[in-house]
Design a protein around this motif. Structure first.
Motif, mmCIF file in Angstrom:
data_model
loop_
_atom_site.group_PDB
_atom_site.id
_atom_site.type_symbol
_atom_site.label_atom_id
_atom_site.label_comp_id
_atom_site.label_asym_id
_atom_site.label_seq_id
_atom_site.Cartn_x
_atom_site.Cartn_y
_atom_site.Cartn_z
ATOM 1 N N ASN A 88 0.818 -1.222 0.000
ATOM 2 C CA ASN A 88 0.000 0.000 0.000
ATOM 3 C C ASN A 88 0.853 1.275 0.000
ATOM 4 O OD1 ASN A 88 0.873 -0.572 2.628
ATOM 5 N ND2 ASN A 88 -0.904 0.357 3.578
ATOM 6 N N LEU A 89 1.929 1.288 -0.778
ATOM 7 C CA LEU A 89 2.800 2.469 -0.867
ATOM 8 C C LEU A 89 2.116 3.533 -1.716
ATOM 9 C CD1 LEU A 89 5.589 3.692 -0.180
ATOM 10 C CD2 LEU A 89 6.417 2.728 -2.331
ATOM 11 N N GLU A 90 1.949 4.728 -1.161
ATOM 12 C CA GLU A 90 1.296 5.834 -1.865
ATOM 13 C C GLU A 90 2.207 6.376 -2.969
ATOM 14 O OE1 GLU A 90 0.262 8.776 1.047
ATOM 15 O OE2 GLU A 90 -0.710 7.296 2.333
ATOM 16 N N GLU A 91 1.588 6.925 -4.006
ATOM 17 C CA GLU A 91 2.328 7.475 -5.143
ATOM 18 C C GLU A 91 3.310 8.568 -4.720
ATOM 19 O OE1 GLU A 91 2.415 6.640 -8.436
ATOM 20 O OE2 GLU A 91 1.174 4.917 -7.916
ATOM 21 N N ALA A 92 2.958 9.352 -3.721
ATOM 22 C CA ALA A 92 3.808 10.461 -3.278
ATOM 23 C C ALA A 92 5.154 9.978 -2.750
ATOM 24 C CB ALA A 92 3.091 11.265 -2.187
ATOM 25 N N TYR A 93 5.240 8.723 -2.337
ATOM 26 C CA TYR A 93 6.483 8.178 -1.775
ATOM 27 C C TYR A 93 7.262 7.334 -2.782
ATOM 28 C CZ TYR A 93 4.722 9.746 2.700
ATOM 29 O OH TYR A 93 4.262 10.515 3.729
ATOM 30 N N LYS A 94 6.806 7.228 -4.000
ATOM 31 C CA LYS A 94 7.487 6.410 -5.005
ATOM 32 C C LYS A 94 8.587 7.213 -5.688
ATOM 33 C CE LYS A 94 3.742 3.200 -5.789
ATOM 34 N NZ LYS A 94 2.813 2.606 -6.767
ATOM 35 N N ILE A 95 9.618 7.527 -4.885
ATOM 36 C CA ILE A 95 10.775 8.284 -5.356
ATOM 37 C C ILE A 95 12.018 7.479 -4.989
ATOM 38 C CG2 ILE A 95 12.069 10.433 -5.150
ATOM 39 C CD1 ILE A 95 9.410 11.718 -4.161
ATOM 40 N N ASP A 96 12.775 7.075 -6.000
ATOM 41 C CA ASP A 96 13.972 6.269 -5.770
ATOM 42 C C ASP A 96 14.958 7.035 -4.886
ATOM 43 O OD1 ASP A 96 15.667 4.057 -6.031
ATOM 44 O OD2 ASP A 96 16.691 4.930 -7.767
ATOM 45 N N GLY A 97 15.414 6.406 -3.810
ATOM 46 C CA GLY A 97 16.383 7.013 -2.900
ATOM 47 C C GLY A 97 15.761 7.814 -1.767
ATOM 48 N N GLN A 98 14.438 7.968 -1.757
ATOM 49 C CA GLN A 98 13.743 8.732 -0.705
ATOM 50 C C GLN A 98 13.865 8.006 0.633
ATOM 51 O OE1 GLN A 98 11.736 11.725 -0.648
ATOM 52 N NE2 GLN A 98 11.835 11.292 1.510
ATOM 53 N N LYS A 99 14.308 8.706 1.671
ATOM 54 C CA LYS A 99 14.354 8.150 3.025
ATOM 55 C C LYS A 99 12.967 8.283 3.638
ATOM 56 C CE LYS A 99 18.889 7.571 3.368
ATOM 57 N NZ LYS A 99 19.515 6.295 3.507
ATOM 58 N N VAL A 100 12.504 7.225 4.292
ATOM 59 C CA VAL A 100 11.183 7.232 4.912
ATOM 60 C C VAL A 100 11.231 6.571 6.284
ATOM 61 C CG1 VAL A 100 9.792 7.308 2.793
ATOM 62 C CG2 VAL A 100 10.557 5.105 3.678
ATOM 63 N N TRP A 101 10.421 7.086 7.193
ATOM 64 C CA TRP A 101 10.209 6.454 8.494
ATOM 65 C C TRP A 101 8.920 5.662 8.371
ATOM 66 C CZ3 TRP A 101 13.694 6.346 12.245
ATOM 67 C CH2 TRP A 101 14.684 7.328 12.285
ATOM 68 N N ILE A 102 8.958 4.367 8.698
ATOM 69 C CA ILE A 102 7.763 3.546 8.528
ATOM 70 C C ILE A 102 7.466 2.707 9.764
ATOM 71 C CG2 ILE A 102 7.987 3.387 6.022
ATOM 72 C CD1 ILE A 102 9.042 0.507 6.436
ATOM 73 N N LYS A 103 6.184 2.415 9.899
ATOM 74 C CA LYS A 103 5.700 1.368 10.789
ATOM 75 C C LYS A 103 4.998 0.393 9.861
ATOM 76 C CE LYS A 103 4.720 3.867 15.067
ATOM 77 N NZ LYS A 103 3.657 4.210 16.033
ATOM 78 N N PHE A 104 5.241 -0.897 10.038
ATOM 79 C CA PHE A 104 4.650 -1.852 9.112
ATOM 80 C C PHE A 104 4.283 -3.148 9.826
ATOM 81 C CE2 PHE A 104 9.134 -2.848 9.184
ATOM 82 C CZ PHE A 104 9.185 -4.233 9.122
ATOM 83 N N ASN A 105 3.419 -3.900 9.163
ATOM 84 C CA ASN A 105 3.072 -5.251 9.601
ATOM 85 C C ASN A 105 3.483 -6.205 8.488
ATOM 86 O OD1 ASN A 105 1.795 -4.463 12.018
ATOM 87 N ND2 ASN A 105 -0.120 -4.067 10.934
ATOM 88 N N GLY A 106 4.190 -7.261 8.853
ATOM 89 C CA GLY A 106 4.541 -8.285 7.879
ATOM 90 C C GLY A 106 3.282 -9.049 7.477
ATOM 91 N N LEU A 107 3.247 -9.479 6.236
ATOM 92 C CA LEU A 107 2.078 -10.207 5.741
ATOM 93 C C LEU A 107 2.426 -11.665 5.479
ATOM 94 C CD1 LEU A 107 0.719 -7.552 3.210
ATOM 95 C CD2 LEU A 107 -0.128 -8.037 5.500
ATOM 96 N N ARG A 108 1.485 -12.522 5.767
ATOM 97 C CA ARG A 108 1.665 -13.947 5.502
ATOM 98 C C ARG A 108 0.954 -14.246 4.196
ATOM 99 N NH1 ARG A 108 0.386 -17.321 10.753
ATOM 100 N NH2 ARG A 108 1.572 -18.835 9.559
ATOM 101 N N ARG A 109 1.625 -13.950 3.121
ATOM 102 C CA ARG A 109 1.079 -14.180 1.794
ATOM 103 C C ARG A 109 2.216 -14.461 0.844
ATOM 104 N NH1 ARG A 109 -1.109 -8.584 -0.659
ATOM 105 N NH2 ARG A 109 -0.803 -9.697 -2.587
ATOM 106 N N MET A 110 1.881 -14.904 -0.333
ATOM 107 C CA MET A 110 2.874 -15.244 -1.340
ATOM 108 C C MET A 110 3.628 -13.983 -1.785
ATOM 109 S SD MET A 110 2.100 -17.665 -4.477
ATOM 110 C CE MET A 110 2.619 -17.142 -6.057
ATOM 111 N N ASN A 111 4.939 -14.096 -1.950
ATOM 112 C CA ASN A 111 5.758 -12.965 -2.391
ATOM 113 C C ASN A 111 5.432 -12.589 -3.832
ATOM 114 O OD1 ASN A 111 6.929 -13.471 0.056
ATOM 115 N ND2 ASN A 111 9.015 -13.624 -0.719
#
Length: 128
Positions: A88-111
């Motif tokens: 669920n990465l937003e378009e505004a953050y789709k910049i190569d090399g952009q540093k981001v602070w994230i909180k995330f949950n790992g998903l149990r699904r196929m890669n």
């Protein structure tokens, strides 16, 4: 009566002198250079973000076959780094090399790609 009035005046003078000293200290403290203030702010912000449960990562773009188009490179413990595949990465953050602070949950699904683990972003903020 004269004693109470004298005590009130004396107390007022003492308190006003203390206020002047604090203002002088504040003025001399605020005369630090901009570079020092910026560095201290960045360090404090990093510590606050880590304390709040955020991790610092870097957005990585790839157009190779078999790779996810956008992944987040995260620092690892045993490995140098690992990759997350944010579903669920937003378009505004789709910049190569952009540093981001994230909180995330790992998903149990196929890669979706070979090198990255699927993850759902709980919160994301721009990094340094």
């Amino acid at each position: 009566m004269f004693l109470k009035t004298g005590l009130a005046i004396f107390s007022t003078l003492i308190l006003s002198c203390g206020t002047t000293e604090k203002q002088t200290q504040t003025t001399s403290t605020s005369e630090t250079t901009t570079t020092e203030t910026t560095t201290n702010t960045e360090t404090v912000d990093s510590l606050k973000m880590l304390a709040a449960g955020y991790l610092l990562g870097t957005i990585v773009y790839s157009d190779k076959e078999g790779d996810c188009p956008y992944t987040i490179q995260m620092p690892g413990d045993k490995m140098e780094f690992y990759y997350l595949d944010p579903i669920n990465l937003e378009e505004a953050y789709k910049i190569d090399g952009q540093k981001v602070w994230i909180k995330f949950n790992g998903l149990r699904r196929m890669n979706r790609c070979d090198k990255a683990t699927p993850a759902e972003l709980v919160d994301i903020k721009r990094g340094e």
